[in-house]
Design a protein around this motif. Structure first.
Motif, PDB file in Angstrom:
ATOM      1  N   LYS A 188     -19.230  -9.309 -13.175  1.00  0.00           N
ATOM      2  CA  LYS A 188     -18.377 -10.486 -13.026  1.00  0.00           C
ATOM      3  C   LYS A 188     -17.549 -10.420 -11.750  1.00  0.00           C
ATOM      4  N   LYS A 189     -17.182  -9.208 -11.340  1.00  0.00           N
ATOM      5  CA  LYS A 189     -16.377  -9.045 -10.135  1.00  0.00           C
ATOM      6  C   LYS A 189     -17.217  -9.079  -8.862  1.00  0.00           C
ATOM      7  N   SER A 190     -18.521  -8.799  -8.983  1.00  0.00           N
ATOM      8  CA  SER A 190     -19.312  -8.551  -7.781  1.00  0.00           C
ATOM      9  C   SER A 190     -20.461  -9.522  -7.549  1.00  0.00           C
ATOM     10  N   LEU A 191     -20.965 -10.165  -8.602  1.00  0.00           N
ATOM     11  CA  LEU A 191     -22.206 -10.912  -8.467  1.00  0.00           C
ATOM     12  C   LEU A 191     -21.982 -12.409  -8.409  1.00  0.00           C
ATOM     13  N   SER A 192     -22.917 -13.072  -7.762  1.00  0.00           N
ATOM     14  CA  SER A 192     -23.011 -14.523  -7.799  1.00  0.00           C
ATOM     15  C   SER A 192     -24.037 -14.905  -8.860  1.00  0.00           C
ATOM     16  N   PHE A 193     -23.926 -16.118  -9.393  1.00  0.00           N
ATOM     17  CA  PHE A 193     -24.920 -16.582 -10.355  1.00  0.00           C
ATOM     18  C   PHE A 193     -26.294 -16.743  -9.707  1.00  0.00           C
ATOM     19  N   TYR A 194     -26.325 -16.749  -8.381  1.00  0.00           N
ATOM     20  CA  TYR A 194     -27.612 -16.859  -7.690  1.00  0.00           C
ATOM     21  C   TYR A 194     -28.305 -15.501  -7.565  1.00  0.00           C
ATOM     22  N   PHE A 287     -31.089  -7.875 -17.854  1.00  0.00           N
ATOM     23  CA  PHE A 287     -30.060  -8.662 -17.175  1.00  0.00           C
ATOM     24  C   PHE A 287     -30.423 -10.139 -17.175  1.00  0.00           C
ATOM     25  N   PHE A 288     -29.410 -10.952 -17.348  1.00  0.00           N
ATOM     26  CA  PHE A 288     -29.538 -12.387 -17.090  1.00  0.00           C
ATOM     27  C   PHE A 288     -28.209 -12.866 -16.523  1.00  0.00           C
ATOM     28  N   LYS A 289     -28.245 -13.288 -15.270  1.00  0.00           N
ATOM     29  CA  LYS A 289     -27.035 -13.696 -14.559  1.00  0.00           C
ATOM     30  C   LYS A 289     -25.980 -12.592 -14.677  1.00  0.00           C
TER      31      LYS A 289
END
Length: 300
Positions: A188-194, A287-289
């Motif tokens: 949540k702190k590091s990733l984009s939904f893309y 993993f998903f998003k």
């Protein structure tokens, strides 16, 4: 509240340091009270005292007097956006934010008020007012820039490193709930939904493990495993990880179990033991998003 330009000039002139006025301005000026621009008085006095005792050399005196504990708490609550915005500020650029003119103690605990806190405590200054409660903000001077550079950005690094270590420790302790909680927090702190494909998640995990002895995408057992984390001593526990990307959240459990089956069928755990390690545990992580599911497998 502070020294005006005239007062600083008089002070520097009194001790024959007027030639350093531009340097002092760059480091300690930049605060506004009404329409008057003022200097940080504590730092100016410390600068002059140091100049008298040795030589005129600027430093961030304020950094040595402030605990910055509230900023650390904000960083612990933050995501990648705050980190990126701090980097923008450190490049000498500005950001536009809504500001609460007053903060209560309760307000200070809310991450949404981080920029109000930074402005009211002198870590930022107003460049211009956009509308009633919205302002363009910048770092006021070089002294405060050094606090961002030497302290705040280090807090981001230290906090993330602490989280990474706790993630690996949870895997060693076979605490799936804790490992999942930490991993989701880091995503949540590091990733984009893309960032939603298998090779990305594989690389993301490797980034979390950069301080560990790791092998990745190697021929192992009867297949090619994703990740194995080796302990420093043979008596400690090794960790095997197989990653899967799910096409939606409903497939997370199924894909995690499929990863476990792959570890079992390809004898990855046995391959680790054959290297001399005395204990090993395997995990299938799907993993998903910004979601994940972790399933565990041990040697039968």
């Amino acid at each position: 509240f502070g020294f005006t330009q005239q007062e600083v000039n008089e002070l520097l002139n009194e001790y024959n340091f007027l030639e350093q006025k531009d340097e002092v301005k760059e480091w300690y000026d930049g605060y506004l009270f009404g329409s008057t621009e003022i200097y940080n008085p504590w730092s100016v006095l410390k600068y002059v005292l140091k100049a008298i005792q040795s030589k005129p050399e600027p430093e961030s005196f304020w950094a040595n007097t402030s605990s910055n504990e509230l900023v650390v708490n904000y960083i612990k609550q933050s995501d990648q956006v705050l980190h990126d915005e701090f980097e923008i500020l450190m490049q000498g650029k500005s950001i536009i934010k809504d500001i609460k003119p007053e903060l209560t103690y309760r307000d200070m605990d809310n991450i949404n008020n981080v920029y109000s806190f930074l402005l009211l405590t002198g870590y930022l200054k107003i460049k211009r007012q956009v509308n009633k409660y919205t302002y363009e903000l910048i770092i006021p001077n070089k002294e405060v820039y050094e606090i961002y550079h030497q302290s705040f950005m280090d807090y981001f690094t230290e906090y993330k490193a602490s989280k990474k270590n706790k993630f690996v420790e949870a895997l060693k302790q076979e605490d799936i709930v804790q490992a999942s909680t930490i991993l989701v927090s880091l995503m949540k702190k590091s990733l984009s939904f893309y960032d939603n494909y298998e090779s990305f998640y594989h690389g993301f995990l490797l980034g979390l493990l950069d301080n560990y002895q790791v092998e990745s995408n190697r021929e192992f057992g009867d297949g090619r495993l994703d990740i194995v984390i080796y302990p420093e001593i043979f008596q400690d526990k090794a960790i095997v990880i197989e990653c899967k990307h799910s096409k939606n959240a409903d497939y997370l459990l199924k894909d995690s179990q499929e990863a476990i089956k792959q570890i079992h069928d390809n004898h990855y755990l046995e391959g680790v033991l054959e290297k001399g390690y005395q204990d090993v545990v395997g995990y299938g992580i799907s993993f998903f998003k910004k979601q994940c599911y972790i399933t565990k497998i041990n040697i039968n």
